[in-house]
Scaffold this motif. Structure first.
Motif, mmCIF file in Angstrom:
data_model
loop_
_atom_site.group_PDB
_atom_site.id
_atom_site.type_symbol
_atom_site.label_atom_id
_atom_site.label_comp_id
_atom_site.label_asym_id
_atom_site.label_seq_id
_atom_site.Cartn_x
_atom_site.Cartn_y
_atom_site.Cartn_z
ATOM 1 N N HIS A 196 0.831 -1.193 0.000
ATOM 2 C CA HIS A 196 0.000 0.000 0.000
ATOM 3 C C HIS A 196 0.871 1.252 0.000
ATOM 4 O O HIS A 196 1.975 1.263 0.551
ATOM 5 C CB HIS A 196 -0.895 0.002 1.238
ATOM 6 C CG HIS A 196 -1.850 -1.163 1.258
ATOM 7 N ND1 HIS A 196 -2.871 -1.297 0.340
ATOM 8 C CD2 HIS A 196 -1.915 -2.241 2.079
ATOM 9 C CE1 HIS A 196 -3.545 -2.405 0.599
ATOM 10 N NE2 HIS A 196 -2.994 -2.995 1.642
ATOM 11 N N MET A 197 0.353 2.295 -0.627
ATOM 12 C CA MET A 197 1.074 3.567 -0.638
ATOM 13 C C MET A 197 1.084 4.142 0.774
ATOM 14 O O MET A 197 0.084 4.066 1.491
ATOM 15 C CB MET A 197 0.399 4.534 -1.606
ATOM 16 C CG MET A 197 0.442 4.051 -3.044
ATOM 17 S SD MET A 197 -0.210 5.274 -4.177
ATOM 18 C CE MET A 197 -0.012 4.391 -5.736
ATOM 19 N N ALA A 199 0.767 6.240 3.962
ATOM 20 C CA ALA A 199 -0.238 7.234 4.341
ATOM 21 C C ALA A 199 0.192 7.970 5.604
ATOM 22 O O ALA A 199 0.901 7.437 6.453
ATOM 23 C CB ALA A 199 -1.591 6.557 4.561
ATOM 24 N N MET A 200 -0.276 9.215 5.726
ATOM 25 C CA MET A 200 -0.018 10.009 6.920
ATOM 26 C C MET A 200 -1.052 9.649 8.000
ATOM 27 O O MET A 200 -2.237 9.471 7.686
ATOM 28 C CB MET A 200 -0.132 11.498 6.564
ATOM 29 C CG MET A 200 0.100 12.447 7.729
ATOM 30 S SD MET A 200 -0.072 14.192 7.216
ATOM 31 C CE MET A 200 1.376 14.367 6.176
ATOM 32 N N PRO A 201 -0.653 9.524 9.244
ATOM 33 C CA PRO A 201 -1.631 9.284 10.314
ATOM 34 C C PRO A 201 -2.677 10.390 10.328
ATOM 35 O O PRO A 201 -2.353 11.577 10.152
ATOM 36 C CB PRO A 201 -0.770 9.304 11.580
ATOM 37 C CG PRO A 201 0.597 8.938 11.111
ATOM 38 C CD PRO A 201 0.737 9.531 9.750
ATOM 39 N N HIS A 202 -3.943 10.024 10.553
ATOM 40 C CA HIS A 202 -5.013 11.022 10.447
ATOM 41 C C HIS A 202 -4.879 12.123 11.502
ATOM 42 O O HIS A 202 -5.355 13.237 11.309
ATOM 43 C CB HIS A 202 -6.381 10.356 10.533
ATOM 44 C CG HIS A 202 -6.614 9.543 11.779
ATOM 45 N ND1 HIS A 202 -6.909 10.113 13.005
ATOM 46 C CD2 HIS A 202 -6.606 8.202 11.977
ATOM 47 C CE1 HIS A 202 -7.074 9.156 13.901
ATOM 48 N NE2 HIS A 202 -6.894 7.976 13.311
ATOM 49 N N THR A 227 -7.958 17.593 -2.942
ATOM 50 C CA THR A 227 -7.826 16.133 -3.027
ATOM 51 C C THR A 227 -7.997 15.492 -1.658
ATOM 52 O O THR A 227 -8.690 14.475 -1.511
ATOM 53 C CB THR A 227 -6.445 15.766 -3.602
ATOM 54 O OG1 THR A 227 -6.302 16.376 -4.895
ATOM 55 C CG2 THR A 227 -6.287 14.261 -3.746
ATOM 56 N N ILE A 228 -7.379 16.075 -0.643
ATOM 57 C CA ILE A 228 -7.476 15.514 0.714
ATOM 58 C C ILE A 228 -8.898 15.652 1.262
ATOM 59 O O ILE A 228 -9.436 14.710 1.844
ATOM 60 C CB ILE A 228 -6.457 16.204 1.644
ATOM 61 C CG1 ILE A 228 -5.024 15.913 1.172
ATOM 62 C CG2 ILE A 228 -6.634 15.720 3.090
ATOM 63 C CD1 ILE A 228 -3.958 16.698 1.918
ATOM 64 N N GLY A 321 -2.074 8.121 -0.691
ATOM 65 C CA GLY A 321 -2.164 7.587 0.658
ATOM 66 C C GLY A 321 -3.184 8.292 1.536
ATOM 67 O O GLY A 321 -3.627 7.731 2.548
ATOM 68 N N PHE A 322 -3.596 9.512 1.169
ATOM 69 C CA PHE A 322 -4.593 10.217 1.975
ATOM 70 C C PHE A 322 -5.965 9.541 1.899
ATOM 71 O O PHE A 322 -6.810 9.753 2.768
ATOM 72 C CB PHE A 322 -4.688 11.685 1.543
ATOM 73 C CG PHE A 322 -3.517 12.511 2.010
ATOM 74 C CD1 PHE A 322 -3.396 12.886 3.349
ATOM 75 C CD2 PHE A 322 -2.523 12.893 1.131
ATOM 76 C CE1 PHE A 322 -2.313 13.629 3.783
ATOM 77 C CE2 PHE A 322 -1.432 13.631 1.553
ATOM 78 C CZ PHE A 322 -1.324 13.999 2.889
ATOM 79 N N ARG A 323 -6.183 8.735 0.887
ATOM 80 C CA ARG A 323 -7.415 7.951 0.835
ATOM 81 C C ARG A 323 -7.413 6.908 1.958
ATOM 82 O O ARG A 323 -8.435 6.652 2.594
ATOM 83 C CB ARG A 323 -7.562 7.289 -0.534
ATOM 84 C CG ARG A 323 -7.960 8.277 -1.618
ATOM 85 C CD ARG A 323 -7.787 7.712 -3.015
ATOM 86 N NE ARG A 323 -8.528 6.490 -3.261
ATOM 87 C CZ ARG A 323 -9.825 6.420 -3.552
ATOM 88 N NH1 ARG A 323 -10.543 7.540 -3.615
ATOM 89 N NH2 ARG A 323 -10.403 5.259 -3.789
#
Length: 392
Positions: A196-197, A199-202, A227-228, A321-323
């Motif tokens: 998986h790409m 991602a940043m922690p939410h 986009t985010i 990754g923001f998805r």
């Protein structure tokens, strides 16, 4: 009877046979030409061997014997002559011709991306080289600067170069099929892991959003925020046009041909997104152009938003990754069912039976979901005042 030197010299207009298809053709004008008549692949053809004033009888017999031998080995004189007259295009011209011929059935995003990598990384290096001179060694040299720096892009370009060379072979520009299997052996090993790409922690995204909104506004920053907020793919943002938006009702309708799943996706827009779009609406060049573009015609590069993340110190985080970040936040911090989140991400239902019965798109629930996501992202943002503007 075979020809002699004297017969060649005194021959009158007409065809004079030496033997085994070799003839002397004398024109009324006095021109004398050696011709070899052969049957190749079921067709009888005459092949010129040169003027009798320049080629002697002995040399003509040697040339005829050599041509017969080559034809037996598979040589096609007609095809060779045709290739000699053919203008071989440059690698860039061949690539653009290949793209034009094959792209009719592609999605708009893939259509644009397919050429952009060539334009950025390959045309400056090998674009002017005749396509029939592009071989494995040439491809190794062209890909070396990016092979480890942007490995995924480099691998895609390697595959697309193969498509261009195959297309060129079919067109007759490249005489034989070119195998690129040896290219990887001439390049260092790419140490990458498929998965998986990143991602940043939410919990960290609100701080990033604050940086984006308080920094000097740029096209890339607005595209990344958009986009985010909407948890969409970067291509869906980059190729968005004004005709897809209904700002009065806060709805974005992405047509099926632009979606990965091939189905129309309706996105409920949160208040900060509507505010962002109204600002861009005031800066538009046309009511039908691209939303995120300097001139309304050419979309921003797929690297524009990625570079912003790098500039802000996030070397490994990807835009896509923001998805995943959105999905993690929805699972951990909201009460919305998984199927609502999946619909917000425009994921197809994998089970065909379930998909047949689940006809709802959970639109109103998704509107509440996207508003809560926007509220989460705006924790560290300054207040956004939504101005009243004329609807699109």
């Amino acid at each position: 009877m075979p020809l002699t030197v004297l017969k060649v010299k005194n021959a009158r207009p007409g065809r004079h046979v030496d033997g085994r298809g070799l003839c002397l053709l004398v024109r009324p004008s006095g021109a004398r030409t050696w011709v070899l008549r052969m049957q190749v692949r079921g067709h009888r053809r005459d092949y010129g061997l040169g003027s009798a004033f320049d080629v002697s009888l002995a040399d003509a017999r040697i040339a005829a014997a050599e041509l017969r031998r080559r034809v037996r080995e598979g040589f096609d004189p007609v095809a060779e002559r045709r290739r000699a007259r053919m203008v071989i295009p440059t690698f860039e011209a061949a690539t653009r011709a290949c793209h034009e011929a094959l792209s009719d059935g592609w999605k708009a995003g893939h259509n644009t991306r397919w050429l952009s990598g060539f334009e950025r990384h390959l045309f400056p290096r090998i674009g002017k080289k005749p396509v029939d001179r592009v071989d494995s060694a040439c491809v190794v040299e062209a890909l070396s600067p990016i092979w480890l720096e942007i490995p995924e892009t480099a691998r895609r370009l390697l595959q697309r170069i193969g498509v261009v060379l195959d297309f060129s072979h079919v067109k007759g520009w490249v005489p034989e099929e070119v195998s690129l299997r040896a290219v990887r052996k001439g390049l260092p090993r790419q140490n990458y892991k498929r998965g998986h790409m990143e991602a940043m922690p939410h919990s960290e995204v609100p701080a990033l959003m604050k940086k984006l909104v308080t920094s000097a506004p740029t096209l890339g920053r607005e595209a990344l925020r958009f986009t985010i907020y909407n948890a969409v793919r970067s291509g869906e943002t980059r190729l968005a046009v004004w005709t897809e938006f209904d700002l009065e009702n806060a709805i974005w309708t992405i047509p099926a041909e632009r979606m990965k799943a091939g189905e129309t996706h309706i996105v409920p827009l949160s208040p900060p997104v509507v505010a962002l779009l109204r600002k861009r609406w005031d800066q538009r060049t046309s009511d039908t152009d691209l939303v995120f573009s300097k001139n309304g015609k050419k979309p921003i590069s797929d690297m524009t938003m990625t570079k912003l993340l790098r500039d802000h110190g996030f070397a490994t985080v990807t835009v896509h990754g923001f998805r995943s970040t959105f999905a993690d936040w929805a699972a951990e911090c909201s009460e919305f069912p998984k199927e609502v989140v999946e619909k917000a991400l425009a994921h197809k239902v994998p089970n065909k039976v379930e998909a047949a019965y689940r006809r709802t798109d959970f639109f109103e629930k998704r509107r509440s979901l996207m508003k809560q996501w926007a509220d989460h992202l705006s924790k560290c943002e300054p207040a956004v005042h939504t101005a009243i503007a004329e609807p699109i």
